[in-house]
Write a protein that holds these residues in place. Structure first.
Motif, PDB file in Angstrom:
ATOM      1  N   ILE A 127       6.203  -2.742  -2.754  1.00  0.00           N
ATOM      2  CA  ILE A 127       6.592  -1.247  -3.010  1.00  0.00           C
ATOM      3  C   ILE A 127       5.544  -0.556  -3.083  1.00  0.00           C
ATOM      4  O   ILE A 127       5.257   0.510  -2.459  1.00  0.00           O
ATOM      5  N   ILE A 128       4.344  -0.872  -4.133  1.00  0.00           N
ATOM      6  CA  ILE A 128       3.398  -0.070  -4.425  1.00  0.00           C
ATOM      7  C   ILE A 128       2.422   0.008  -3.407  1.00  0.00           C
ATOM      8  O   ILE A 128       1.885   0.897  -2.928  1.00  0.00           O
ATOM      9  N   SER A 131       3.411   2.388  -0.920  1.00  0.00           N
ATOM     10  CA  SER A 131       3.019   3.851  -1.154  1.00  0.00           C
ATOM     11  C   SER A 131       1.732   4.229  -1.115  1.00  0.00           C
ATOM     12  O   SER A 131       1.121   5.176  -0.898  1.00  0.00           O
ATOM     13  N   SER A 135       0.022   7.156   0.886  1.00  0.00           N
ATOM     14  CA  SER A 135      -0.912   8.223   0.201  1.00  0.00           C
ATOM     15  C   SER A 135      -2.375   8.000   0.864  1.00  0.00           C
ATOM     16  O   SER A 135      -2.831   9.014   0.773  1.00  0.00           O
ATOM     17  N   GLN A 138      -2.849  10.392   3.758  1.00  0.00           N
ATOM     18  CA  GLN A 138      -2.700  11.709   3.399  1.00  0.00           C
ATOM     19  C   GLN A 138      -4.070  12.044   2.983  1.00  0.00           C
ATOM     20  O   GLN A 138      -4.745  12.998   3.255  1.00  0.00           O
ATOM     21  N   ASN A 139      -4.640  11.342   1.995  1.00  0.00           N
ATOM     22  CA  ASN A 139      -5.761  11.559   1.172  1.00  0.00           C
ATOM     23  C   ASN A 139      -6.669  10.348   0.698  1.00  0.00           C
ATOM     24  O   ASN A 139      -6.239   9.697  -0.009  1.00  0.00           O
ATOM     25  N   LEU A 142      -7.154   8.721  -2.736  1.00  0.00           N
ATOM     26  CA  LEU A 142      -6.169   8.187  -3.488  1.00  0.00           C
ATOM     27  C   LEU A 142      -6.162   6.459  -3.360  1.00  0.00           C
ATOM     28  O   LEU A 142      -5.306   6.108  -4.348  1.00  0.00           O
ATOM     29  N   LYS A 145      -7.061   4.603  -6.584  1.00  0.00           N
ATOM     30  CA  LYS A 145      -6.245   4.929  -7.773  1.00  0.00           C
ATOM     31  C   LYS A 145      -5.029   4.148  -7.827  1.00  0.00           C
ATOM     32  O   LYS A 145      -4.425   3.575  -8.748  1.00  0.00           O
ATOM     33  N   ILE A 146      -4.666   4.190  -6.522  1.00  0.00           N
ATOM     34  CA  ILE A 146      -3.087   3.390  -6.468  1.00  0.00           C
ATOM     35  C   ILE A 146      -3.394   2.006  -6.546  1.00  0.00           C
ATOM     36  O   ILE A 146      -2.461   1.226  -6.922  1.00  0.00           O
TER      37      ILE A 146
END
Lengths: 177, 151
Positions: A127-128, A131, A135, A138-139, A142, A145-146
């Motif tokens: 799941i992580i 995401s 993300s 988009q950028n 990130l 960090k994720i």
């Protein structure tokens, strides 16, 4: 020592061979771990491929999420191999001895621990990872960090492996008389 | 089998207690990590600089897994029928302690996940339109417990 057979639980458990419990434990350890890894990879992979349509640069970096999910399956394989080396043959007079029963229960519980801890770890990392891919599309700042969050998630599978191996040390069978 | 005293089936319940401690705590930790991680990622798309500050719920959820690990190891090393007699009483005690730790970890993890997810999204919204004063409200609440005449 046969006071346990006075209760119905005790009678039922004492008459199941410890090799049954061991075999089920080993099967669960690898089967359910692989289920967790596959589930995680499918969650991550579908998001990754979908997001890569508009942002193709994310594909190679985000394969790390897939590798984290795969690691969960490898933990299951390792523990299953360790557990099956703990199996020993005992003479048929001693199959239902107290020590053999305890060894069977230890392998069973160890397999359960590893299998289900890896199942939830694989789901979490999947799941992580999904995401993370979305993300990152988009950028791109990130991604790292994720990924930190994903590393916290993958520690759960390691906990399962540690406890499984500690518990499998309890699986001592009676020596041949 | 010399020196193996206690009930034969008691280790079944003991080992299942250790398994329950770890498995359910890991379920809670996984839920907390995943749900709050998704919230952090969603918020991070708009405000990347807030991501590292919002990792707290993920760390809290990870700690739950460690609690389960500790209890599982303590239980599993306590099952030693050769050194100390292991009766059904001990087996049931280990089972209940493992279930207590595990199910508490599961519920804590679910709570951390839901609150963390909502919290990071509200944090983002507050950064855009600061309307609340959380620290001041909290301090006022504590003070009002000490002094009845404060509102």
């Amino acid at each position: 020592m046969s006071t346990a057979t006075s209760s119905s639980w005790g009678t039922a458990l004492v008459n199941i061979s410890p090799y049954t419990f061991s075999a089920i434990g080993i099967a669960v350890s690898i089967g359910v771990s692989v289920l967790g890894a596959a589930w995680g990879i499918y969650i991550t992979g579908s998001s990754l491929i979908g997001a890569a349509i508009k942002a193709p640069r994310i594909t190679s970096k985000n394969l790390i999420s897939v590798i984290f999910c795969e690691a969960v399956a490898i933990y299951g394989v390792i523990v299953a191999i360790i557990l099956q080396t703990k199996l020993e043959s005992v003479p048929s007079s001693q199959i239902y001895a107290a020590e053999s029963l305890r060894a069977g229960y230890a392998i069973f519980a160890s397999g359960l621990i590893v299998g289900f801890a890896n199942l939830v770890c694989g789901l979490c990392v999947g799941i992580i990872g999904s995401s993370c891919a979305l993300s990152d599309a988009q950028n791109s700042s990130l991604f790292v960090k994720i990924l930190v969050i994903e590393i916290f998630g993958s520690a759960l599978g390691l906990f399962g492996v540690i406890v499984g191996i500690i518990m499998s040390a309890q699986a001592t069978w009676p020596t041949k008389v | 089998m010399a020196g193996f005293s206690g009930d034969e089936t008691a280790p079944f319940f003991g080992f299942l207690g250790a398994a329950a401690a770890l498995v359910f705590s890991c379920m809670g930790a996984a839920y907390g990590t995943a749900k709050s991680g998704v919230g952090v990622a969603s918020m991070g798309v708009m405000r990347p600089e807030l991501v590292m500050k919002s990792i707290v719920p993920v760390v809290m959820a990870g700690v739950l897994g460690i609690y389960g690990l500790i209890i599982a190891v303590i239980i599993s090393t306590g099952i030693n029928p050769k050194a100390k007699s292991y009766y059904l009483f001990d087996g049931y005690a280990h089972l209940s302690s493992g279930l207590a730790c595990g199910l508490a970890g599961l519920s804590a993890g679910m709570a951390i996940g839901i609150v963390g997810d909502a919290g990071v999204r509200i944090r983002f919204r507050n950064m855009c339109h600061p309307t609340s004063t959380p620290w001041r409200d909290l301090a006022l609440q504590f003070l009002s417990l000490l002094r009845r005449d404060l509102p």
